[in-house]
Write a protein that holds these residues in place. Structure first.
Motif, PDB file in Angstrom:
ATOM      1  N   GLN A   1     -35.519 -12.174 -10.018  1.00 45.14           N
ATOM      2  CA  GLN A   1     -34.280 -12.549 -10.000  1.00 45.14           C
ATOM      3  C   GLN A   1     -33.531 -12.737 -11.035  1.00 45.14           C
ATOM      4  O   GLN A   1     -32.214 -13.245 -11.194  1.00 45.14           O
ATOM      5  N   GLY A   2     -33.958 -12.316 -12.304  1.00 43.05           N
ATOM      6  CA  GLY A   2     -33.450 -12.316 -13.477  1.00 43.05           C
ATOM      7  C   GLY A   2     -33.478 -13.694 -14.202  1.00 43.05           C
ATOM      8  O   GLY A   2     -32.930 -13.917 -15.287  1.00 43.05           O
ATOM      9  N   ARG A   3     -34.660 -14.537 -13.953  1.00 42.99           N
ATOM     10  CA  ARG A   3     -34.879 -15.912 -14.561  1.00 42.99           C
ATOM     11  C   ARG A   3     -36.295 -15.679 -14.932  1.00 42.99           C
ATOM     12  O   ARG A   3     -37.138 -15.209 -14.464  1.00 42.99           O
ATOM     13  N   LYS A   4     -36.427 -16.153 -16.265  1.00 36.02           N
ATOM     14  CA  LYS A   4     -37.723 -16.148 -16.863  1.00 36.02           C
ATOM     15  C   LYS A   4     -38.595 -17.408 -16.222  1.00 36.02           C
ATOM     16  O   LYS A   4     -39.829 -17.190 -16.006  1.00 36.02           O
ATOM     17  N   VAL A   5     -38.249 -18.668 -15.893  1.00 39.18           N
ATOM     18  CA  VAL A   5     -38.779 -19.703 -15.424  1.00 39.18           C
ATOM     19  C   VAL A   5     -38.017 -20.270 -14.243  1.00 39.18           C
ATOM     20  O   VAL A   5     -36.769 -20.066 -14.348  1.00 39.18           O
ATOM     21  N   ASP A   6     -38.714 -20.919 -13.243  1.00 40.78           N
ATOM     22  CA  ASP A   6     -38.009 -21.504 -12.165  1.00 40.78           C
ATOM     23  C   ASP A   6     -38.035 -23.221 -12.364  1.00 40.78           C
ATOM     24  O   ASP A   6     -38.648 -23.531 -13.004  1.00 40.78           O
ATOM     25  N   ASN A   7     -37.421 -23.544 -11.325  1.00 37.61           N
ATOM     26  CA  ASN A   7     -37.167 -25.118 -11.455  1.00 37.61           C
ATOM     27  C   ASN A   7     -38.719 -25.434 -10.852  1.00 37.61           C
ATOM     28  O   ASN A   7     -39.093 -24.953  -9.778  1.00 37.61           O
ATOM     29  N   ARG A   8     -39.296 -26.688 -11.450  1.00 38.93           N
ATOM     30  CA  ARG A   8     -40.231 -27.014 -10.607  1.00 38.93           C
ATOM     31  C   ARG A   8     -40.366 -28.812 -10.592  1.00 38.93           C
ATOM     32  O   ARG A   8     -41.261 -29.323 -10.199  1.00 38.93           O
ATOM     33  N   SER A   9     -39.123 -29.389 -10.496  1.00 38.04           N
ATOM     34  CA  SER A   9     -39.063 -30.728 -10.076  1.00 38.04           C
ATOM     35  C   SER A   9     -37.593 -30.885  -9.776  1.00 38.04           C
ATOM     36  O   SER A   9     -36.606 -30.368 -10.015  1.00 38.04           O
ATOM     37  N   THR A  10     -37.291 -32.090  -8.870  1.00 37.34           N
ATOM     38  CA  THR A  10     -35.894 -32.443  -8.580  1.00 37.34           C
ATOM     39  C   THR A  10     -35.795 -34.035  -8.756  1.00 37.34           C
ATOM     40  O   THR A  10     -36.739 -34.742  -8.604  1.00 37.34           O
ATOM     41  N   TRP A  11     -34.706 -34.344  -9.347  1.00 43.89           N
ATOM     42  CA  TRP A  11     -34.724 -35.762  -9.678  1.00 43.89           C
ATOM     43  C   TRP A  11     -33.367 -36.404  -8.786  1.00 43.89           C
ATOM     44  O   TRP A  11     -32.435 -35.575  -8.702  1.00 43.89           O
ATOM     45  N   TRP A  12     -33.644 -37.664  -8.391  1.00 45.97           N
ATOM     46  CA  TRP A  12     -32.460 -38.067  -7.663  1.00 45.97           C
ATOM     47  C   TRP A  12     -32.413 -39.634  -8.128  1.00 45.97           C
ATOM     48  O   TRP A  12     -33.672 -40.351  -8.596  1.00 45.97           O
ATOM     49  N   SER A  13     -31.382 -40.147  -8.275  1.00 47.33           N
ATOM     50  CA  SER A  13     -30.944 -41.657  -9.141  1.00 47.33           C
ATOM     51  C   SER A  13     -31.546 -42.731  -7.954  1.00 47.33           C
ATOM     52  O   SER A  13     -31.766 -42.373  -6.800  1.00 47.33           O
TER      53      SER A  13
END
Length: 175
Positions: A69-81
């Motif tokens: 998809q043209g990205r070298k790394v993907d997101n691996r976490s999500t943060w919510w306040s």
């Protein structure tokens, strides 16, 4: 009689002086709060092991898909306040109740932002929360074989998304 009125006046003045000048214990309510450790709480070392296992068994496949998809790394976490989580739990409870469901928990899903998400999110992995619920407001179960977590997603309830990504998105635990 005059002496009795001085004695009563003395008691009143003494009581007022005691009220205003003696320290009082402030009830901030903190001591009354009882904390319950939920099932499933793990140690930071166990979390590191889980994260390392994800890296060992999934990172290559995810990075390969992300590179397509043209990205070298993907997101691996999500943060919510904390405010977002607390507000969402209250909102989801209210919404499920108003729709005739009894909220029983939260399920977290993985997702991927699509083409229309904008450059900052396009093709990144995300996570979203969905309330789980039982139809009706009966909280007690007569089924002795009902296990925690076997409730279904609330199909009409609004999920929570739009948490922040880790920094950088591919950074492992702890971030």
């Amino acid at each position: 009689m005059k002496k009795l009125s001085y004695i009563i006046l003395g008691f009143i003045v003494g009581a007022l002086a005691t009220y205003y000048f003696c320290p009082r214990q402030v009830d901030d309510g903190i001591d009354d709060i009882k904390f319950v450790k939920p099932k499933g709480v793990i140690s930071p070392d166990q979390a590191k092991t889980l994260n390392n296992n994800w890296t060992m068994y999934r990172k290559a496949a995810v990075d390969s898909a992300a590179s397509m998809q043209g990205r070298k790394v993907d997101n691996r976490s999500t943060w919510w306040s904390l405010d977002d989580i607390e507000n969402y739990l209250a909102f989801a409870k209210h919404e499920s109740d108003s729709l005739g469901y009894s909220m029983t928990g939260i399920r977290v899903y993985l997702g991927v932002y699509g083409e229309n998400a904008g450059q900052d999110k396009k093709d990144y992995t995300t996570m979203f929360m969905v309330p789980t619920a039982k139809k009706g407001t009966d909280r007690a179960s007569m089924n002795p074989f009902a296990f925690q977590g076997d409730e279904e997603d609330c199909p009409e309830c609004s999920p929570l998304n739009d948490g922040g990504t880790g920094y950088p998105p591919g950074a492992p635990y702890p971030n």
